[in-house]
Design a protein around this motif. Structure first.
Motif, PDB file in Angstrom:
ATOM      1  N   ALA A 197      15.670  26.118   8.447  1.00  0.00           N
ATOM      2  CA  ALA A 197      15.435  24.686   8.637  1.00  0.00           C
ATOM      3  C   ALA A 197      14.902  24.404  10.032  1.00  0.00           C
ATOM      4  O   ALA A 197      13.999  23.585  10.222  1.00  0.00           O
ATOM      5  CB  ALA A 197      16.735  23.913   8.396  1.00  0.00           C
ATOM      6  N   ILE A 198      15.458  25.105  11.009  1.00  0.00           N
ATOM      7  CA  ILE A 198      14.974  24.915  12.382  1.00  0.00           C
ATOM      8  C   ILE A 198      13.515  25.334  12.477  1.00  0.00           C
ATOM      9  O   ILE A 198      12.674  24.642  13.044  1.00  0.00           O
ATOM     10  CB  ILE A 198      15.826  25.728  13.380  1.00  0.00           C
ATOM     11  N   MET A 199      13.226  26.476  11.872  1.00  0.00           N
ATOM     12  CA  MET A 199      11.874  26.996  11.946  1.00  0.00           C
ATOM     13  C   MET A 199      10.866  26.026  11.328  1.00  0.00           C
ATOM     14  O   MET A 199       9.786  25.809  11.853  1.00  0.00           O
ATOM     15  CB  MET A 199      11.815  28.335  11.216  1.00  0.00           C
ATOM     16  N   MET A 200      11.302  25.413  10.229  1.00  0.00           N
ATOM     17  CA  MET A 200      10.388  24.482   9.566  1.00  0.00           C
ATOM     18  C   MET A 200      10.188  23.207  10.373  1.00  0.00           C
ATOM     19  O   MET A 200       9.290  22.422  10.075  1.00  0.00           O
ATOM     20  CB  MET A 200      10.935  24.120   8.178  1.00  0.00           C
ATOM     21  N   GLY A 201      11.015  23.012  11.377  1.00  0.00           N
ATOM     22  CA  GLY A 201      10.831  21.832  12.214  1.00  0.00           C
ATOM     23  C   GLY A 201      11.546  20.615  11.666  1.00  0.00           C
ATOM     24  O   GLY A 201      11.105  19.496  11.869  1.00  0.00           O
ATOM     25  N   GLN A 202      12.657  20.820  10.988  1.00  0.00           N
ATOM     26  CA  GLN A 202      13.401  19.673  10.489  1.00  0.00           C
ATOM     27  C   GLN A 202      14.122  18.960  11.631  1.00  0.00           C
ATOM     28  O   GLN A 202      14.435  19.553  12.652  1.00  0.00           O
ATOM     29  CB  GLN A 202      14.423  20.146   9.459  1.00  0.00           C
ATOM     30  N   HIS A 203      14.412  17.703  11.377  1.00  0.00           N
ATOM     31  CA  HIS A 203      15.082  16.920  12.407  1.00  0.00           C
ATOM     32  C   HIS A 203      16.517  17.412  12.598  1.00  0.00           C
ATOM     33  O   HIS A 203      17.228  17.639  11.631  1.00  0.00           O
ATOM     34  CB  HIS A 203      15.087  15.447  12.005  1.00  0.00           C
TER      35      HIS A 203
ATOM     36  N   ARG D 380      10.099  26.867  22.968  1.00  0.00           N
ATOM     37  CA  ARG D 380      10.511  25.665  23.706  1.00  0.00           C
ATOM     38  C   ARG D 380       9.437  24.594  23.689  1.00  0.00           C
ATOM     39  O   ARG D 380       9.731  23.412  23.772  1.00  0.00           O
ATOM     40  CB  ARG D 380      10.850  26.029  25.158  1.00  0.00           C
ATOM     41  N   SER D 381       8.188  25.011  23.610  1.00  0.00           N
ATOM     42  CA  SER D 381       7.146  23.978  23.684  1.00  0.00           C
ATOM     43  C   SER D 381       6.527  23.681  22.326  1.00  0.00           C
ATOM     44  O   SER D 381       5.621  22.867  22.232  1.00  0.00           O
ATOM     45  CB  SER D 381       6.075  24.377  24.707  1.00  0.00           C
ATOM     46  N   ARG D 382       7.020  24.328  21.299  1.00  0.00           N
ATOM     47  CA  ARG D 382       6.467  24.011  19.983  1.00  0.00           C
ATOM     48  C   ARG D 382       7.188  22.783  19.415  1.00  0.00           C
ATOM     49  O   ARG D 382       8.375  22.828  19.155  1.00  0.00           O
ATOM     50  CB  ARG D 382       6.599  25.186  19.017  1.00  0.00           C
ATOM     51  N   SER D 383       6.444  21.709  19.283  1.00  0.00           N
ATOM     52  CA  SER D 383       7.092  20.469  18.847  1.00  0.00           C
ATOM     53  C   SER D 383       7.407  20.546  17.366  1.00  0.00           C
ATOM     54  O   SER D 383       6.898  21.409  16.651  1.00  0.00           O
ATOM     55  CB  SER D 383       6.202  19.263  19.120  1.00  0.00           C
ATOM     56  N   ARG D 384       8.237  19.631  16.940  1.00  0.00           N
ATOM     57  CA  ARG D 384       8.601  19.639  15.532  1.00  0.00           C
ATOM     58  C   ARG D 384       7.392  19.306  14.657  1.00  0.00           C
ATOM     59  O   ARG D 384       7.380  19.582  13.472  1.00  0.00           O
ATOM     60  CB  ARG D 384       9.719  18.622  15.262  1.00  0.00           C
ATOM     61  N   HIS D 385       6.384  18.675  15.265  1.00  0.00           N
ATOM     62  CA  HIS D 385       5.247  18.235  14.459  1.00  0.00           C
ATOM     63  C   HIS D 385       4.027  19.122  14.616  1.00  0.00           C
ATOM     64  O   HIS D 385       2.973  18.827  14.102  1.00  0.00           O
ATOM     65  CB  HIS D 385       4.900  16.789  14.812  1.00  0.00           C
ATOM     66  N   ASP D 386       4.215  20.224  15.328  1.00  0.00           N
ATOM     67  CA  ASP D 386       3.099  21.136  15.522  1.00  0.00           C
ATOM     68  C   ASP D 386       2.606  21.639  14.159  1.00  0.00           C
ATOM     69  O   ASP D 386       3.412  21.945  13.269  1.00  0.00           O
ATOM     70  CB  ASP D 386       3.586  22.322  16.367  1.00  0.00           C
ATOM     71  N   PRO D 387       1.276  21.690  13.958  1.00  0.00           N
ATOM     72  CA  PRO D 387       0.761  22.129  12.650  1.00  0.00           C
ATOM     73  C   PRO D 387       1.234  23.530  12.276  1.00  0.00           C
ATOM     74  O   PRO D 387       1.392  23.844  11.095  1.00  0.00           O
ATOM     75  CB  PRO D 387      -0.756  22.089  12.824  1.00  0.00           C
TER      76      PRO D 387
END
Ligand SMILES: Nc1ncnc2c1ncn2[C@@H]1O[C@H](COP(=O)(O)OP(=O)(O)OP(=O)(O)O)[C@@H](O)[C@H]1O
Ligand SMILES: Nc1ncnc2c1ncn2[C@@H]1O[C@H](COP(=O)(O)OP(=O)(O)OP(=O)(O)O)[C@@H](O)[C@H]1O
Ligand SMILES: [Mg+2]
Ligand SMILES: [Mg+2]
Lengths: 301, 505, 324, 567
Positions: A197-203, D380-387
């Motif tokens: 989930a973290i990897m996928m960028g979930q909140h 650390r710098s990869r945002s949650r919205h990075d493609p």
């Protein structure tokens, strides 16, 4: 489907454990009695005009001098013990239940976040927990009581007594939840499903609430039942130490505190009947807690 | 020289005397305890009568200018120092100083004059017939001992030598002090009076929990305890080897009203008026309360219904007003209807829960009785530690109060409870009851030497209070002491426990 | 390690400050100290003067600063009620509480651990179930009722044990101990039992749960498989592995014991810090209450620190690593 | 020596009883190694436990005979059985990490075990223990013996476990997956040791494993189990080299060969024709959806240069300095678009760490990453919205923990669609999820179930589906099959191969099993202690590895070599 499975598991485990069955029957009876106290109880112990000092200190019906109007006798005010106990259990359960709910939300919230973020946030939360642990419940109660007296208008105090006790008990219980939640999160956090989930960028909030929380709920629920029992006892102890509920709206604890005065005087029912109720209730809740733990512990299945 | 069969004696009470300094705290546990160690110019006998102690005699000075005390010669302090007028003057200055908590006793005194080594004059601004009795608890220290140990003044913020040490002239001297745990006394062999006790040692232990105290007595670990809960009297008496001594204390338990409150503070519906301003409502309250049943069920028949602010038998008690309003619920309802409250009203009743015997239970019983005539009391019972504060801040509609006249005279409650409150007088009149006539009468009562004239004035005050129902006196509080069968004591109504009258057989 | 300890110590200072602040807030809320300190006849003026002298009219933060400042210099102030120096007061009560707490803890361990082991090994046995239910009932009755019951049973009815206080004590320096006289021990039994009952139940249930868990682990299965004697499996292998988490919980419990001793001390008139504290609440002896709190917090902080260190020392898995 | 005859074991549980082992007979002679193979749940461990008399409380031997020479094992009292354990039969468990009491020294555990069965002095027992440790290849045993288990490496620990099983001179040792937790090098040593003990001391072994390679390498006889029944039994070369039963054949076919690359594994068919057709049309939908997303049809290129990762180390002792641990040391690597890069290396060499750096789960101390020419920001710098959050997906090693047990499959699979806004309509999402399940070979109803209701292989398929549903360009597979047994491993490998070729995903495929990697990869990279040892095209590598380390790795991998595989 999991629900159905859990149910069948629960039923199965349940049917194998006579202690759990007995506990459940006792707990359900008391809880129902408490819930429907206004309909079951012969009198309303809060209604001052419904009892009379003339009837004071009557023993239970089966004793000499018992009065059929008062199944379990009366207390020093002439109040029907049976009604008082039903209402008392109602109040005790309400306070303990509310306190537990507050503690659960607060503790789990903080514990989750502390475990998830770690580092400085974790340290701060855990040190707050230390502060809390350093303050015995009675102190917390005194403090809250005092503060609420200080900041709220005077005529709200009586209504607030209940709130004060509830918050005080909640505050002395949340640490348990926080510690447990935090420890579980430490374990859970490194599991692959969270990593995914973290990897996928979930909140983060979603990860905590939707992913981690359901997976750590088991041990927390177990603590919750056990703490429900301690909350009831804690309320009784606070009453004993003089920071509990007023005697005219008695909880089980207050009843016992009042009954203590009659330990030797021959009016045994004022002390022992509420105590018996409390013991049955607390033991039942604890046994149910044990049962829940078995249910949640996969290695015991 | 002791009578035969000397014994070590253990006794217990609920509170520890917090200091050994006789001028630092004006509280019953301290004064009661220290009366065994220190002595005053006069003392009270078993019947509360004033008798000579360190003064052998006293006479009023002409024109009401004060009193002359002739001191006892040949008295020594526990440390061997001799007692004389200097000690009296020193003790007076100490007790009347700003740091002292007992200085109110000396409010009437303008000056103390040393006449000779064994004669002292206390000069007062106005005639003061009661003065000798009012200083029965004024205890004399040795001036050299106090100054030598840096205890010239009572301890205020930090302790001083006199806090934990004592050097009096009394029948016992302090042999060991462990604050809050135990205090050990031994007889003073050089005491000037003849000892009536037969103790070799007396140990006091505070036991706060009543059940624990009772257990300690029943297990034989202590010989005497006071008080015990009323409901346990039977239990103690039914056991072999134990007995209970019950009497009446000088404390009257009463209800007070917010006389100067425009409106009720804790009513659910009556928020624009204060029904208690109407004397009929106050009388209805008095009539609605069944004191006899309270006495029977809650006080186990140990109390005595009261009609005035002081109990029967004390000086100034008004025989003319011995009746309290009879219990009559119907009459009470009628009165309420007449006053315009046929459906009653609700209000707040403040109550301590750890100050008087069964105080909270009494309040709840009162509330229940009032509910039966239609007025609903919301009882707020609280520990005494915050109670006075609440009363001072006027946070009540009605409240429970107990009053024990420190001087054992009717003037005391008039001064504290009946006089219109101001900086010095009426300081415990929380409800602000005010009667111009009573205010006017206080001074003459204080100064009148003639007994009959004085009683007439007191009677008048009692009449006003009763008529106005300024307070609703309920009952006189009982005094319950429990001890082993072998112990003989004297129970004084002021609840002072005097070791000099204790014998153990 | 040193860095860890230092960090924790710094944090601890904040914990203590926070507790001190809370403690100090009690000043405002518990009640009016002046009316508790003075007699009924004391005039309003005199009360006001006393209030002023004690600095009770100063702004809250001035009072707080003074309190912490004094405390940091080792000056704990004086009791409102008895005017004694508080440091001395607490110090004289400390041994009683510590001895009571320690003995209670020891009782809870020497009874709780074997009972836990027993009930873990025979989870469905009749005796185990009875023990479990009995202790549950024991902890379901409020402590104050249990205490009084014990007093009446053993003190009054049977007359075996004293009903209150510490009995014979021996002074070792400033430490007043009841551990060196028979009388002292007799006095200690009931309160320690009362106080220990809760811990006992907790320890027992904890050991039981942990033990049942450990008995299922591979290394126990392996020990069984290679025929190690049962006694050794249970008491050497299983129990020692059980104790790691148990010890840490017990460490934390010790703080709980001290806090809980308030009730026990008041029931048994045990002259410890808890009793002093209750009394100071009753008489609004604010400085004593505050200092008591800070001292208790100090204990907690120390114990927590020790437990964490212990854990860290015992269990290498807990040495958290992070990437840099 | 050991005779098991018609053994049947049943487990009682809440839903009734299961028969875990049915009618199994086997014999083990002195010095013989008897292999027990079969998929997970086949009843292998249960047979071992039944022989040891250590069946869990719920289990019972319903019928059959167990005899060790003249002793009837079933007739023993519990005390007699316990005395027999260790003395005559011993057991080795799978996990050396957990098989030793962490709080006792190795010495204490050995002495205790020896003394439990023999009346000898502690000193003599100690002497014996040291000799034994030396015999099984622990150097400087005299001093090492005083260490605690955690002070040994995994391989050494497993040897200690073996020493403990051996120290009382048992006649029979049951080894339950003794090498599964070890990496190839250590595994080779342990297998060697077992063979030696059987030959030199005449100890009989029952070797339980699901790794056919291991069995092939050391065992004399083999029993193939399936569903608690014996499928085939006989001398190892015969059973494995010329299997008769279809199941055994299928099993053998599922073993990835090290010596060549297969197109696909041949597996027994499960679905019927009709179902297959329905599934195929659903799968087509998912396929179209996947295709519609990518432009070129080939995944992006991944370039890593000079990646270094350090972990904060423990302090040595109380005051000592901290020693940081370098998990990756300047690794540079390029994955060509649309190809599979296989990453191999022994346990702890940094494979997973590298994967996590790419997936932004570990922060590199230094180094650059490029995805299709554009810089790929580190954790650390990869945002949650990075493609790249969407483009880079990972399939984790352990299918049991990578799916949230409290969520339904539908929820798990919808998550990427929702998260990346790929499909906003809930109904369409659901349809797509079911289509994707079909694509990975699961029935559409699977969406309504919870993860624990699936087998390991099925779960791994779900994990793959989750990765696919974010329309990735780069797929990282970290040991995707190491938790699975061979037949299931084969299914998953087939699936991955198919998907990769069809959608042209760029793939980083991590495994310590060289045979598996050979089946998958176009290129290969070998890691050792955080450094790159060798990299290059896959086929030339397997034909002739350059680095000595690579050669060793290849040599230690157990293989099945019994002539030509059965068709
Ligand atoms: N305690 C138990 N209660 C109920 N069923 C069990 C128990 N232990 C094992 N089983 C069942 O017995 C069967 C055989 O299990 P066993 O552990 O012997 O398999 P295995 O071949 O060793 O598998 P693996 O390779 O996964 O270790 C399985 O179906 C399992 O579900
Ligand atoms: N969070 C961490 N903290 C400290 N050290 C770590 C951490 N994660 C990994 N390591 C260390 O980094 C090294 C490489 O670990 P990694 O997991 O990348 O190995 P691997 O090649 O994947 O091994 P395996 O085949 O066992 O999975 C190991 O020595 C490991 O102990
Ligand atoms: Mg197995
Ligand atoms: Mg890895």
């Amino acid at each position: 489907m999991l629900g159905r499975l859990m149910q069948s598991e629960a039923v199965w485990l349940f049917s194998r454990s006579p202690a759990a069955i007995l506990a459940a029957i006792a707990a359900v009876t008391i809880v129902l009695g408490a819930l429907f106290a206004p309909w079951i109880a012969p009198t309303d112990p809060y209604d001052l005009s419904s009892f009379s000092l003339i009837d004071g200190l009557l023993p239970p019906v089966w004793e000499d001098g018992g009065d059929p109007r008062f199944l379990l006798g009366t207390d020093d005010q002439g109040r029907d013990m049976f009604s008082s106990i039903l209402y008392g259990a109602r109040l005790s359960l309400a306070i303990a239940g509310m306190a537990m709910a507050i503690a659960l939300v607060l503790g789990v919230g903080l514990g989750l976040a502390a475990g998830y973020y770690g580092g400085r946030f974790d340290a701060v939360v855990m040190r707050i927990a230390d502060v809390q642990l350093a303050l015995p419940a009675i102190l917390t109660a005194l403090l809250i009581d005092g503060i609420s007296r200080g900041i709220l208008p005077r005529d709200m105090h009586d209504d607030l007594r209940l709130g004060v006790i509830t918050v005080a008990i909640a505050l002395s219980l949340w640490v348990n939840f926080a510690r447990t939640a935090r420890a579980s999160v430490f374990v859970e956090r490194n599991k692959d499903y969270v990593q995914a989930a973290i990897m996928m960028g979930q909140h983060p909030l979603r990860i905590m609430a939707r992913h981690i929380l359901p997976n750590i709920l088991g041990p927390l629920l177990v603590i919750a039942t056990v703490d429900l029992a301690s909350a009831i006892l804690l309320e009784a102890t606070l009453s004993f130490l003089g920071v509990g509920l007023p005697a005219d709206s008695p909880s089980l604890g207050t009843l016992i505190r009042i009954g203590m005065q009659y330990l030797l005087s021959g009016e045994w029912w004022i002390l022992w009947i509420p105590t018996l109720f409390l013991v049955v209730l607390v033991v039942a809740i604890n046994l149910l807690g044990d049962f829940l733990r078995d249910l949640f512990n996969p290695s015991l299945r | 020289a002791f009578p035969a069969a000397a014994e070590s004696f253990n006794w217990a009470g609920t509170t520890d005397p917090q200091t050994m300094d006789p001028h630092a705290v004006n509280a019953a546990p301290v004064l009661s305890f220290l009366n065994n160690i220190y002595e005053g110019l006069v003392r009270r006998g078993p019947d509360m009568s004033v008798e000579p102690s360190l003064a052998t005699s006293w006479v009023a000075l002409p024109d009401g200018a004060g009193w002359r005390f002739t001191l006892r010669e040949g008295v020594t302090f526990h440390d061997g120092a001799a007692f004389n007028a200097d000690d009296v003057i020193f003790s007076y200055e100490r007790a009347a100083s700003e740091a002292s908590d007992v200085r109110s006793w000396f409010a009437p005194v303008t000056e103390v004059v040393r006449v000779d080594d064994f004669t002292v004059d206390f000069l007062t601004a106005a005639p003061n017939p009661l003065f000798p009795g009012s200083i029965a608890n004024f205890m004399i220290l040795d001036s050299d001992w106090a100054t030598g140990n840096g205890a010239e003044l009572p301890a205020r913020d930090a302790e001083n030598f006199a806090t934990r040490n004592a050097n009096g002239t009394g029948p016992f001297s302090l042999a060991g002090r462990d604050p809050g745990i135990e205090t050990r006394l031994v007889p003073n062999e050089g005491w000037w009076d003849t000892a009536e006790h037969n103790l070799t040692e007396a140990v006091f232990t505070p036991i706060g929990n009543p059940a624990t105290g009772l257990a300690a007595l029943l297990s034989g670990e202590i010989d005497f305890i006071s008080p015990i809960p009323l409901q346990d009297i039977e239990q103690v008496e039914s056991r072999d080897g134990f007995k209970v001594l019950s009497g009446l204390e000088t404390r009257v338990i009463m209800l007070g009203f917010g006389h100067d409150h425009e409106t009720l503070k804790y009513s659910e519906e009556t928020t624009d008026a204060n029904p208690f301003l109407d004397a009929r409502v106050r009388l209805a309250v008095a009539q609605a309360i069944d004191v006899a049943t309270i006495d029977r069920v809650i006080m186990r028949d140990a109390a005595e219904p009261a009609s005035q602010l002081l109990p029967e038998g004390l000086s100034g008690w008004s025989a003319a007003h011995a009746e309290r309003p009879a219990f009559d619920a119907e009459a009470a309802k009628a009165l309420l209807a007449e006053a315009g409250y046929p459906d009653g009203f609700s209000f707040g009743l403040m109550c301590p829960n750890d100050r008087y015997i069964n105080d909270e239970a009494v309040c709840r019983a009162v509330a229940s009785m009032l509910a039966r005539v239609g007025i609903e009391a919301n009882v707020n019972a609280m520990p005494v530690r915050g109670y006075w504060d609440e009363l001072r801040s006027d946070n009540f509609d009605m409240y429970l109060l107990g009053w024990s006249p420190g001087t054992f005279d009717a003037e005391h409650p008039i001064r504290f409870l009946a006089h219109t409150p101001n900086e010095r007088l009426g300081t415990w009149n929380f409800g602000g009851f005010s009667s111009a006539r009573i205010d006017e009468l206080l001074e003459p009562i204080q100064q009148e030497i003639d007994e009959a004239a004085r009683q007439a004035m007191i009677d008048e005050v009692a009449g006003i209070l009763q008529e106005e129902v300024a307070y609703v006196p309920l009952y006189t509080e009982p005094l319950i002491w429990a001890m082993k069968e072998s112990v003989e004591v004297v129970q004084r109504p002021d609840n002072f426990f005097m070791l000099r009258w204790v014998t153990v057989n | 390690m040193v860095a860890f300890i230092l960090k924790r110590l710094v944090q601890s200072v904040f914990v203590m400050l926070a507790v001190a602040f809370l403690a100090f807030s009690l000043f405002k809320f518990v009640g009016d100290p002046i009316s508790q300190m003075t007699g009924v006849e004391t005039s309003i003026e005199d009360q006001e003067r006393l209030r002023e002298e004690l600095g009770l009219n100063d702004p809250f933060f001035v009072q707080f600063a003074r309190f912490t400042g004094d405390m940091l210099q080792g000056d704990f102030g004086y009791s409102f009620r008895t005017r004694e120096p508080i440091g001395e007061m607490l110090l004289s009560r400390l041994p009683a509480t510590l001895e009571l707490g320690t003995v209670a803890l020891v009782i809870s361990l020497i009874v709780g651990i074997p009972a836990g082991v027993y009930t873990a090994l025979r989870p469905r046995g009749l005796v185990s179930q009875s023990i479990l239910i009995a202790t549950l009932i024991g902890v379901s009755i409020p402590t104050f009722v249990i205490g009084i019951l014990l007093i009446f049973l053993f003190g009054v009815q049977l007359g075996w044990l004293p009903t209150y206080g510490r009995g014979g004590t021996v002074d070792i320096g400033w430490w007043r101990s009841s551990l060196f006289t028979v009388e002292g021990w007799r006095s200690l039994v009931l309160p320690a039992l009362t106080l220990g009952l809760f811990q006992l139940t907790l320890t027992m249930r904890l050991v039981r749960a942990q033990m049942m868990e450990v008995m299922r682990t591979d290394h126990i299965r392996f020990a069984i498989a290679r025929g190690v004697p049962w006694r050794s499996i249970r008491y050497r292998h299983a129990l020692s592995n059980t104790m790691i988490p148990v010890i840490t919980v017990i460490g934390l419990q010790f703080g709980g014991v001290i806090a809980f001793s308030i009730v026990t001390e008041s029931v048994f008139q045990w002259p410890g810090m808890g009793l002093l504290f209750l009394e100071s609440i009753r008489f609004v002896d604010i400085p004593v209450m505050s200092v008591y709190l800070v001292v208790i917090a100090f204990f907690f902080v120390i114990i927590n620190l020790l437990v964490d260190l212990l854990y860290l020392a015992i269990d290498p898995r807990l040495r958290v690593r992070e990437s840099v | 020596m050991l005779e098991v005859e018609n053994l049947t074991v049943r487990f009682r549980h809440r839903q009734g009883t299961t028969t875990a082992v049915e009618d199994v007979s086997l014999n083990v002679g002195r010095g013989e190694i008897h292999g027990l193979v079969g998929e997970s749940g086949a009843g292998k461990s249960t047979i071992g436990a039944a022989i040891m008399g250590l069946l869990p409380a719920a289990g019972e031997i319903a019928s059959g005979d167990l005899r060790l020479d003249d002793t009837d094992l079933r007739a023993l009292t519990p005390m007699e059985a316990h005395r027999l354990r260790g003395k005559r039969i011993s057991m080795i468990f799978q996990d050396p990490q957990t098989s030793l009491d962490p709080l006792m020294t190795v010495e204490a555990q050995l002495i205790e075990t020896i003394q439990a069965h023999e009346d000898i002095s502690a000193e003599a027992a100690r002497q014996r223990a040291i000799e034994l440790l030396e015999e099984i290849g622990i150097a400087r045993a005299e001093t090492r013996i005083r260490a605690y288990p955690h002070q040994f490496s995994g391989g050494m620990r497993q040897r200690v476990v073996i020493a403990l099983a051996l120290c009382t001179n048992p006649e029979l040792i049951i080894a339950d997956e003794p090498t599964t937790a070890l990496d190839v090098a250590v595994q080779a040593q342990v297998l060697d040791l077992i063979r030696r003990l059987a030959d030199a001391r005449g100890v009989g072994f029952i070797l339980i494993t699901h790794d056919i390679g291991v069995i092939a390498q050391v065992s004399d006889r083999v029993t193939v189990l399936r569903g608690g029944r014996v499928v085939e039994q006989g001398p190892t070369p015969q059973v494995l080299g010329a299997p008769e039963q279809p199941y055994t054949k299928a099993l053998m076919a599922a073993v990835p060969p090290l010596d060549r690359k297969l197109d696909r594994f041949r597996l027994p068919r499960v679905a019927g024709e009709e179902e297959e057709a329905a599934a195929a049309s659903a799968a087509k939908e998912a396929e179209d959806w996947l295709m519609s997303g990518s432009g070129t049809g080939l995944g992006p290129a991944l370039d890593l240069s000079d990646i270094t990762v350090r972990f904060r180390g423990e302090r040595r002792g109380f005051l000592g300095a901290r020693e940081d641990f370098t998990a990756l040391d300047g690794v540079s690597l390029s994955v060509r678009p649309g190809t599979v890069m296989g990453l191999v290396g022994e346990s702890g060499s940094g494979k997973s760490t590298l994967a996590k750096v790419v997936a932004a789960l570990v922060q590199p101390a230094s180094g650059e990453m490029m995805l299709d020419g554009a810089p790929l920001p580190p954790m650390r710098s990869r945002s949650r919205h990075d493609p790249s959050r969407r483009l880079v997906q990972m399939v984790f090693q352990d299918p049991f923990s990578s799916l949230n047990a409290r969520h339904r499959v539908l929820g798990i699979l919808s998550e990427p669609l929702r998260l990346y806004g790929l499909e906003t309509d809930a109904a369409r999402r659901e349809r797509l999820v079911r289509a994707m399940l079909a694509l990975v070979g699961l029935p559409p109803e699977a969406a309504d179930r919870y993860p624990h209701q699936f087998s390991g292989g099925q779960r791994q398929r779900i994990a793959v589906a989750r990765a696919l549903l974010s329309r990735p360009g780069l797929l990282i597979c970290d040991e995707p099959t190491s938790a699975l047994d061979v037949s299931i491993q084969a299914q998953v490998l087939n699936l991955l191969k198919d998907l990769q070729t069809r959608f042209g995903l760029t793939t980083l495929f991590i495994s310590h099993n060289l045979a598996v990697v050979r089946q998958m990869s176009d290129d290969i990279a070998v890691l050792k202690d955080g450094s790159l040892v060798e990299t290059g095209l896959s086929e030339p590598f397997f034909a002739g590895p350059q680095a000595t380390y690579s050669q060793e790795l290849l040599a230690q991998t157990p293989t099945v070599r019994f002539g030509p595989r059965a068709a």
